[in-house]
Design an enzyme around this catalytic site. Structure first.
Site, short mmCIF file in Angstrom:
data_model
loop_
_atom_site.label_atom_id
_atom_site.label_comp_id
_atom_site.label_asym_id
_atom_site.label_seq_id
_atom_site.Cartn_x
_atom_site.Cartn_y
_atom_site.Cartn_z
N VAL A 107 53.40 34.29 51.01
CA VAL A 107 54.76 34.44 50.45
C VAL A 107 55.82 34.27 51.54
CG1 VAL A 107 53.94 35.97 48.61
CG2 VAL A 107 54.67 36.98 50.78
N HIS A 123 51.46 33.28 44.95
CA HIS A 123 51.78 34.71 44.97
C HIS A 123 53.26 34.98 45.15
CE1 HIS A 123 47.34 35.64 46.18
NE2 HIS A 123 47.47 35.23 44.94
N GLY A 202 42.19 29.81 56.50
CA GLY A 202 42.76 31.12 56.83
C GLY A 202 42.83 32.09 55.68
N1 APR Z 1 43.61 30.84 61.85
C1 APR Z 1 42.91 30.75 60.69
N2 APR Z 1 42.43 31.83 60.02
C2 APR Z 1 42.67 33.04 60.57
C3 APR Z 1 43.40 33.22 61.77
C4 APR Z 1 43.86 32.05 62.41
N3 APR Z 1 44.55 32.12 63.57
N4 APR Z 1 43.46 34.56 62.04
C5 APR Z 1 42.82 35.19 61.02
N5 APR Z 1 42.34 34.28 60.16
C6 APR Z 1 41.58 34.51 58.92
C7 APR Z 1 40.79 35.78 58.90
O1 APR Z 1 39.49 35.55 59.44
C8 APR Z 1 40.71 36.08 57.40
O2 APR Z 1 39.58 35.43 56.82
O3 APR Z 1 42.54 34.66 57.90
C9 APR Z 1 41.98 35.43 56.84
C10 APR Z 1 43.02 36.43 56.38
O4 APR Z 1 42.48 37.09 55.27
P1 APR Z 1 43.39 38.15 54.49
O5 APR Z 1 44.06 39.03 55.47
O6 APR Z 1 42.51 38.74 53.42
O7 APR Z 1 44.53 37.28 53.81
P2 APR Z 1 44.40 36.39 52.51
O8 APR Z 1 43.03 35.82 52.37
O9 APR Z 1 45.54 35.45 52.52
O10 APR Z 1 44.64 37.47 51.35
C11 APR Z 1 44.75 36.97 50.03
O11 APR Z 1 45.36 39.15 49.25
O12 APR Z 1 46.53 41.05 49.63
C12 APR Z 1 46.54 39.90 48.90
O13 APR Z 1 48.42 38.79 48.08
C13 APR Z 1 47.73 39.07 49.25
O14 APR Z 1 47.87 36.67 49.39
C14 APR Z 1 47.13 37.79 49.84
C15 APR Z 1 45.73 37.79 49.27
#
Ligand code: APR
Length: 257
Positions: A107, A123, A202
């Protein structure tokens, strides 16, 4: 297969793909300094329970606390710039108009800030605001049947409130338990169904229906690439796992194609 070989194979598939779908999560913004949600210690959720802050019930229970949390994230984002990963995607889209559909769970608006066109923000947008109660909760200021109070008329406060009907302003993001914007979701599902390659970047892959788009692409015959420095719930459906960060991996995958 070495990571260099995996990148080489992925580049071949991407170069040959007429249609590419990309699904990004918080990890694509991590190297811009934006906390992820679930990464241990640094993630947003490490300090809160999502239901407390990212849900309508949580907002109704503690409107000021939730409003302040989003306001603090908005303030943090003011100083944040897209990283090389955002730019690699935007530049590929500009070189190949219409060939890459960018779907994001984020977002933060960083893909848009990097110049990506047509971003499907599943989202919502943290920088946008809307009323908590739609019509008929709206007040006499409602201009049309589906429009409530004029946001600009909101009284100052945390959160701002409509002086006439008491409606509260809320961040225009999708909270747990809420429906995703149907137009964006349908466009994302179309892209997943018709792409030759689905590049997942990511995301932990734990939140649906967004994560389901990768499964949908795989079932429709696409090659699935997962770019993530750590394991994710989508690794099992990947044809290639690329263990790199977004800011290094995306330029390595897309630059020059
Ligand atoms: N480059 C790529 N990936 C990365 C990096 C990086 N530098 N640093 C961390 N990651 C990865 C982590 O390994 C993890 O798998 O990014 C991912 C982040 O996961 P989450 O924190 O769960 O975020 P996300 O998957 O976007 O969450 C999905 O959950 O809480 C809700 O609405 C919120 O949109 C979000 C959704």
């Amino acid at each position: 297969m070495s990571q260099a070989e995996a990148i080489g194979q992925a580049r071949q598939w991407l170069a040959a793909a007429q249609s590419i779908a990309v699904l990004t999560g918080a990890g694509v913004s991590a190297e811009s300094g934006v906390p992820t949600f679930r990464d241990a210690l640094t993630g947003h959720w490490a300090n809160f329970r999502p239901e407390e802050l990212a849900s309508e019930a949580g907002f109704r229970a503690q409107p000021q606390r939730v409003w302040d949390w989003y306001a603090s994230r908005r303030d943090e984002l003011k100083a944040v710039q897209p990283n090389a990963g955002h730019h690699a995607l935007a530049q590929f889209q500009q070189r190949h108009p219409g060939r890459l559909t960018l779907i994001t769970q984020n977002v933060d608006g960083l893909h848009q800030k990097a110049g990506s066109p047509g971003v499907l923000a599943l989202h919502g947008d943290i920088h946008a605001t809307r009323w908590l109660d739609g019509f008929p909760g709206g007040c006499s200021r409602a201009n049309q049947a589906d429009e409530v109070c004029d946001v600009s008329a909101a009284s100052p406060g945390r959160p701002p409130r409509c002086e006439t009907c008491g409606n509260l302003l809320r961040p225009s993001v999708v909270w747990f338990g809420e429906m995703l914007p149907i137009a964006e979701l349908e466009a994302a599902q179309q892209a997943a169904d018709h792409c030759d390659v689905m590049l997942v970047v990511g995301t932990s892959g734990v939140v649906y229906p967004a994560a389901g788009l990768a499964h949908q692409a795989r079932e429709a015959g696409a090659r699935v690439l997962v770019l993530n420095p750590a394991a994710s719930d989508l690794d099992e459906i990947a044809h290639l796992l690329l263990r790199a960060t977004a800011a290094t991996g995306l330029p390595a995958l897309l630059d020059g194609l």
